[in-house]
Design an enzyme around this catalytic site. Structure first.
Site, PDB file in Angstrom:
ATOM      1  N   ASP A 108       0.865  -1.177   0.000  1.00  0.00           N
ATOM      2  CA  ASP A 108       0.000   0.000   0.000  1.00  0.00           C
ATOM      3  C   ASP A 108       0.911   1.240   0.000  1.00  0.00           C
ATOM      4  O   ASP A 108       1.394   1.661  -1.044  1.00  0.00           O
ATOM      5  CB  ASP A 108      -0.896  -0.121   1.245  1.00  0.00           C
ATOM      6  N   ARG A 170     -10.725 -12.894   6.039  1.00  0.00           N
ATOM      7  CA  ARG A 170      -9.567 -13.499   5.355  1.00  0.00           C
ATOM      8  C   ARG A 170      -9.979 -14.747   4.583  1.00  0.00           C
ATOM      9  O   ARG A 170      -9.324 -15.150   3.637  1.00  0.00           O
ATOM     10  CB  ARG A 170      -8.508 -13.930   6.382  1.00  0.00           C
TER      11      ARG A 170
END
Ligand code: IMP
Length: 181
Positions: A108, A170
């Site tokens: 990111d 997840r």
């Protein structure tokens, strides 16, 4: 802020196809440059757990692949990393003179990977590369070269296939956008 599971960004089929392609890229480079040597795949937990499991199984039995894991936690909010990284579990293996590929779920701002690269580089591996399933290039604060990248994505928070929001989601097989509610 609260989030809900939004639209699918990448389906399980798209992910599966791309992961096999990535594995073949890694395999090709490794055979070309490091035949007969050992390849250490380092998964950064927990986000890369599902990705690395699929990735290594497509590498082929003729490469000497080893697996190791690091557990790190980055200080920050649920959706933003601060770049201050704490190692909770270090590698079991010594990486001096080894060929290492760090396997991450997403890059990111680049702060986490940049920190990891700096600490692993000091251990004098023979080669050190980065494989990330997802890359948010437009959010970069520090430059990070991604040797193997699954998908470029826009500035959206995503979950599934190992990626979480506050520990959740997840287990989703597809990669979805997390939408604020
Ligand atoms: P960076 O230090 O800003 O590059 O952040 C990297 C870490 O932030 C990743 O390993 C993830 O744990 C987390 N992260 C960043 N973006 C997302 C996202 O869209 N979904 C889930 N986790 C993310």
């Amino acid at each position: 802020m609260n989030y809900k599971i939004g639209d699918i960004l990448f389906t399980r089929e798209q992910i599966s196809t791309r992961v096999i392609e990535l594995s073949q890229e890694i395999r090709k480079d490794f055979i070309e440059f490091h035949t007969g040597q050992e390849l250490l795949m380092v998964g950064i937990l927990k986000g890369s757990a599902i990705f690395i499991a699929d990735l290594v199984r497509a590498l082929g039995q003729d490469i000497d692949v080893r697996l190791d894991f690091m557990v790190i936690s980055s200080y920050g909010s649920d959706t933003k990393s601060s770049g201050v990284v704490r190692i909770i579990k270090d590698l079991d293996a010594y990486i001096e003179n080894k060929n290492v590929i760090i396997v991450e779920d997403i890059i990111d701002t680049g702060l986490t990977m940049s920190y990891l690269l700096s600490i692993l580089q000091r251990r004098a591996p023979s080669s050190l590369k980065v494989c990330s399933l997802l890359n948010k290039e437009e959010r970069r604060k520090v430059p990070v070269f991604v040797d193997y990248c699954g998908f470029e994505i826009p500035d959206k928070f995503v979950v599934g296939y190992g990626l979480d929001y506050s520990g959740k989601w997840r287990h989703l097989p597809d990669i979805c956008v997390a939408e604020p509610v």
